[in-house]
Design a protein around this motif. Structure first.
Motif, PDB file in Angstrom:
ATOM      1  N   TYR A 153       0.851  -1.197   0.000  1.00  0.00           N
ATOM      2  CA  TYR A 153       0.000   0.000   0.000  1.00  0.00           C
ATOM      3  C   TYR A 153       0.882   1.240   0.000  1.00  0.00           C
ATOM      4  N   GLN A 154       0.764   2.045  -1.051  1.00  0.00           N
ATOM      5  CA  GLN A 154       1.422   3.337  -1.112  1.00  0.00           C
ATOM      6  C   GLN A 154       0.374   4.379  -1.456  1.00  0.00           C
ATOM      7  N   LYS A 155       0.278   5.386  -0.635  1.00  0.00           N
ATOM      8  CA  LYS A 155      -0.788   6.379  -0.768  1.00  0.00           C
ATOM      9  C   LYS A 155      -0.810   7.018  -2.156  1.00  0.00           C
ATOM     10  N   LYS A 156       0.377   7.374  -2.691  1.00  0.00           N
ATOM     11  CA  LYS A 156       0.394   8.076  -3.985  1.00  0.00           C
ATOM     12  C   LYS A 156      -0.153   7.192  -5.102  1.00  0.00           C
ATOM     13  N   HIS A 157       0.124   5.884  -5.037  1.00  0.00           N
ATOM     14  CA  HIS A 157      -0.399   4.991  -6.077  1.00  0.00           C
ATOM     15  C   HIS A 157      -1.905   4.790  -5.919  1.00  0.00           C
ATOM     16  N   VAL A 158      -2.375   4.714  -4.693  1.00  0.00           N
ATOM     17  CA  VAL A 158      -3.813   4.564  -4.450  1.00  0.00           C
ATOM     18  C   VAL A 158      -4.563   5.799  -4.949  1.00  0.00           C
ATOM     19  N   LEU A 159      -4.007   6.994  -4.718  1.00  0.00           N
ATOM     20  CA  LEU A 159      -4.650   8.221  -5.194  1.00  0.00           C
ATOM     21  C   LEU A 159      -4.723   8.234  -6.719  1.00  0.00           C
ATOM     22  N   GLN A 160      -3.657   7.794  -7.378  1.00  0.00           N
ATOM     23  CA  GLN A 160      -3.662   7.744  -8.847  1.00  0.00           C
ATOM     24  C   GLN A 160      -4.684   6.727  -9.353  1.00  0.00           C
ATOM     25  N   GLN A 161      -4.690   5.556  -8.769  1.00  0.00           N
ATOM     26  CA  GLN A 161      -5.622   4.517  -9.205  1.00  0.00           C
ATOM     27  C   GLN A 161      -7.069   4.940  -8.976  1.00  0.00           C
ATOM     28  N   ALA A 162      -7.340   5.544  -7.807  1.00  0.00           N
ATOM     29  CA  ALA A 162      -8.705   5.975  -7.501  1.00  0.00           C
ATOM     30  C   ALA A 162      -9.169   7.057  -8.471  1.00  0.00           C
ATOM     31  N   SER A 163      -8.277   7.996  -8.819  1.00  0.00           N
ATOM     32  CA  SER A 163      -8.662   9.060  -9.747  1.00  0.00           C
ATOM     33  C   SER A 163      -8.896   8.515 -11.152  1.00  0.00           C
ATOM     34  N   ILE A 164      -8.116   7.517 -11.567  1.00  0.00           N
ATOM     35  CA  ILE A 164      -8.359   6.876 -12.873  1.00  0.00           C
ATOM     36  C   ILE A 164      -9.760   6.272 -12.896  1.00  0.00           C
ATOM     37  N   LEU A 165     -10.113   5.541 -11.850  1.00  0.00           N
ATOM     38  CA  LEU A 165     -11.442   4.932 -11.788  1.00  0.00           C
ATOM     39  C   LEU A 165     -12.529   5.995 -11.679  1.00  0.00           C
ATOM     40  N   GLY A 166     -12.246   7.069 -10.938  1.00  0.00           N
ATOM     41  CA  GLY A 166     -13.213   8.161 -10.824  1.00  0.00           C
ATOM     42  C   GLY A 166     -13.484   8.827 -12.159  1.00  0.00           C
ATOM     43  N   ASN A 167     -12.451   9.008 -12.966  1.00  0.00           N
ATOM     44  CA  ASN A 167     -12.639   9.598 -14.297  1.00  0.00           C
ATOM     45  C   ASN A 167     -13.403   8.653 -15.215  1.00  0.00           C
ATOM     46  N   MET A 168     -13.192   7.353 -15.076  1.00  0.00           N
ATOM     47  CA  MET A 168     -13.973   6.379 -15.842  1.00  0.00           C
ATOM     48  C   MET A 168     -15.445   6.463 -15.465  1.00  0.00           C
ATOM     49  N   GLU A 169     -15.696   6.589 -14.178  1.00  0.00           N
ATOM     50  CA  GLU A 169     -17.076   6.687 -13.697  1.00  0.00           C
ATOM     51  C   GLU A 169     -17.718   7.985 -14.169  1.00  0.00           C
ATOM     52  N   GLU A 170     -16.954   9.079 -14.136  1.00  0.00           N
ATOM     53  CA  GLU A 170     -17.488  10.386 -14.532  1.00  0.00           C
ATOM     54  C   GLU A 170     -17.854  10.423 -16.011  1.00  0.00           C
ATOM     55  N   SER A 307     -16.958  -2.154 -36.707  1.00  0.00           N
ATOM     56  CA  SER A 307     -17.442  -3.376 -37.341  1.00  0.00           C
ATOM     57  C   SER A 307     -18.252  -4.186 -36.341  1.00  0.00           C
ATOM     58  N   SER A 308     -18.929  -5.190 -36.850  1.00  0.00           N
ATOM     59  CA  SER A 308     -19.875  -5.937 -36.022  1.00  0.00           C
ATOM     60  C   SER A 308     -19.200  -6.728 -34.908  1.00  0.00           C
ATOM     61  N   ASN A 309     -17.873  -6.998 -35.056  1.00  0.00           N
ATOM     62  CA  ASN A 309     -17.203  -7.780 -34.020  1.00  0.00           C
ATOM     63  C   ASN A 309     -16.498  -6.896 -32.998  1.00  0.00           C
ATOM     64  N   SER A 310     -16.874  -5.621 -32.959  1.00  0.00           N
ATOM     65  CA  SER A 310     -16.238  -4.695 -32.037  1.00  0.00           C
ATOM     66  C   SER A 310     -16.986  -4.658 -30.716  1.00  0.00           C
ATOM     67  N   PHE A 311     -16.253  -4.818 -29.629  1.00  0.00           N
ATOM     68  CA  PHE A 311     -16.883  -4.809 -28.311  1.00  0.00           C
ATOM     69  C   PHE A 311     -16.175  -3.866 -27.350  1.00  0.00           C
ATOM     70  N   LEU A 312     -15.359  -2.974 -27.881  1.00  0.00           N
ATOM     71  CA  LEU A 312     -14.672  -2.003 -27.032  1.00  0.00           C
ATOM     72  C   LEU A 312     -15.650  -0.936 -26.564  1.00  0.00           C
ATOM     73  N   ARG A 313     -15.730  -0.721 -25.248  1.00  0.00           N
ATOM     74  CA  ARG A 313     -16.631   0.283 -24.691  1.00  0.00           C
ATOM     75  C   ARG A 313     -15.907   1.560 -24.286  1.00  0.00           C
ATOM     76  N   GLY A 314     -14.616   1.454 -23.973  1.00  0.00           N
ATOM     77  CA  GLY A 314     -13.885   2.643 -23.560  1.00  0.00           C
ATOM     78  C   GLY A 314     -12.409   2.350 -23.397  1.00  0.00           C
ATOM     79  N   VAL A 315     -11.605   3.430 -23.455  1.00  0.00           N
ATOM     80  CA  VAL A 315     -10.158   3.345 -23.289  1.00  0.00           C
ATOM     81  C   VAL A 315      -9.737   4.396 -22.272  1.00  0.00           C
ATOM     82  N   VAL A 316      -8.963   3.985 -21.272  1.00  0.00           N
ATOM     83  CA  VAL A 316      -8.467   4.912 -20.250  1.00  0.00           C
ATOM     84  C   VAL A 316      -6.992   4.608 -20.031  1.00  0.00           C
ATOM     85  N   LEU A 317      -6.133   5.540 -20.467  1.00  0.00           N
ATOM     86  CA  LEU A 317      -4.689   5.297 -20.443  1.00  0.00           C
ATOM     87  C   LEU A 317      -3.962   6.473 -19.807  1.00  0.00           C
ATOM     88  N   ALA A 318      -3.179   6.198 -18.779  1.00  0.00           N
ATOM     89  CA  ALA A 318      -2.303   7.204 -18.179  1.00  0.00           C
ATOM     90  C   ALA A 318      -0.963   7.131 -18.892  1.00  0.00           C
TER      91      ALA A 318
END
Length: 452
Positions: A153-170, A307-318
């Motif tokens: 557990y490192q606080k700075k990594h948790v803050l980064q991970q949480a903000s990535i997920l928060g932006n996905m949710e937003e 195309s019909s075989n596409s199932f990508l819903r989103g991309v989130v990359l730091a």
């Protein structure tokens, strides 16, 4: 006391553990007199062998079986996501030393002109990046460190991970669990209670450059993701895989492969599943390789839809480590060439980009780049006539170098942003944490405009 080879191993921060040769301070691997005759192993260039032993080494290299097993997989396709033609694929990567030498060969006037070009292009194409520091309630137990104490557990990594997920949710590509889930990925607690997942929830997540997999670990724990694919070419200890697999509600598959060679649509267990593509700190060209891996094969530019075989819903990359970017892999060279940026200019920009992370980030330096105070007269050109480029760079104030570095990073990421939009996604480029948490704080967040 047993003698040891006197070669210092930087990655391990210790001397080599091998015994030295009888007439030397070094072992056979690190003997300086043999250095000129050593060549990288063609199977795995991370180690080298004597040229005269190369043929026999290839037959018994410990990585040989691993490479053969990978090449037999249906999802392995050499260089499928590299982005270049046959000639570009054969081109060697341009290292930092080569980039530096090319810059130092410039005349003072040419160096000034390049800096002016970068500043002019930045002011023309880059809008101020929005601060998007989003800490979702769903991640509270991680933010408050109410998780298994055995987890790293490192606080700075948790803050980064949480903000990535928060932006996905937003953005709407990730939703809060419909009701309080008791699914856990912690060895101290009971396993899933088998709560029904609603149809709108994304059943699969593919994490690129996953490393130990702790971004996915938080995602699965907080949002109840059911199927996880971790893409990583290296082997790691202390992975999150063990605790993830302890949850009966999660199906985990780790793909040990370079993103450049991954045909994602040939992964049998992913076929037909809507999925999200995520990545935290995808170094250098790995961001471009990931974007191409997810999108190139499935977007029809002429028809303007997936195309019909596409199932990508989103991309989130730091994004990160822009100094490692390569022209042959960059996703939007067409865009840069339209701005007058050549391959040589691009490699110079990638070298300059490292200055952004060299500065003191105890305050929001990156805001200076986006602020109204920045204009073409803001970065003062030092009086360097009669002196070389190397000395001119050394005499530049650290803040001015850092600002130029941030400009280069933003131009590179803006090209990626526009490429995502051209390929059917509603995309944003934001700063997801403050630079005193991480100066590598750019996040590409994109949502598909089309449903499969």
């Amino acid at each position: 006391m047993e003698r040891r080879c006197q070669f210092w191993v930087p990655n391990k921060r210790r001397l080599c553990a091998n015994a030295p040769l009888p007439s030397s301070q070094f072992c056979g691997n690190h003997n300086p007199s043999a250095g000129a005759s050593r060549v990288p192993c063609p199977i795995d260039p991370s180690h080298s062998v004597l040229h005269e032993n190369l043929e026999s080494h290839i037959k018994r290299c410990p990585f040989r079986k691993q490479a053969q097993a990978l090449e037999s997989q249906p999802y392995y396709s050499k260089g499928i996501n590299s982005g270049g033609g046959a000639g570009d694929l054969e081109e060697e990567n341009v290292g930092s030393a080569a980039k530096r030498r090319a810059i130092f060969k410039l005349s003072v006037t040419e160096f000034h002109d390049l800096v002016k070009k970068i500043k002019s292009i930045h002011s023309a194409i880059v809008e101020g990046l929005k601060d998007s520091y989003v800490m979702p309630d769903t991640c509270d137990k991680w933010l408050k460190q109410q998780v298994d104490r055995r987890l790293p557990y490192q606080k700075k990594h948790v803050l980064q991970q949480a903000s990535i997920l928060g932006n996905m949710e937003e953005l709407g590509i990730l939703r809060k669990p419909a009701k309080e889930s008791h699914d856990v990925v912690c060895g101290e607690c009971e396993i899933s209670d088998g709560l029904h997942r609603e149809e709108h929830e994304v059943p699969a997540v593919v994490e690129f450059g996953a490393g130990r997999g702790y971004l996915t670990h938080m995602l699965a724990d907080c949002y109840g993701i059911s199927k996880v694919f971790l893409v990583e070419r290296r082997s790691y200890k202390l992975k999150a895989d063990r605790t993830l697999r302890q949850s009966q509600s999660i199906i985990l598959e780790r793909l040990r492969i370079d993103i450049e060679d991954l045909n994602l649509h040939a992964v049998e267990s992913l076929r037909g599943l809507p999925y999200l593509a995520i990545g935290k700190h995808l170094c250098g060209p790995a961001t471009d390789l990931t974007m191409r891996c997810c999108l190139t094969a499935q977007y029809n530019q002429n028809k303007g839809r997936f195309s019909s075989n596409s199932f990508l819903r989103g991309v989130v990359l730091a994004t990160c480590c822009h100094h490692l970017c390569q022209w042959k892999h960059y996703s939007n060279t067409k865009f840069l060439m339209g701005l007058g940026i050549t391959k040589e200019d691009f490699h110079a920009m990638t070298w300059f980009s490292s200055w952004a992370v060299d500065a003191d980030h105890s305050y929001e330096l990156s805001n200076i780049v986006d602020g109204p105070c920045l204009n073409n007269s803001e970065l003062k050109e030092p009086d360097i006539e009669g002196r070389g480029v190397e000395e001119a760079i050394q005499n530049m104030p650290a803040v001015e170098r850092a600002i130029l570095g941030f400009m280069c990073k933003e131009i590179i990421d803006t090209g990626r942003l526009l490429w995502l939009r051209e390929h059917g996604l509603d995309a944003q480029l934001v700063k997801y944490v403050s630079s005193n948490i991480s100066p590598e704080n750019h996040l590409l967040v994109a949502k598909s405009r089309f449903k499969s």
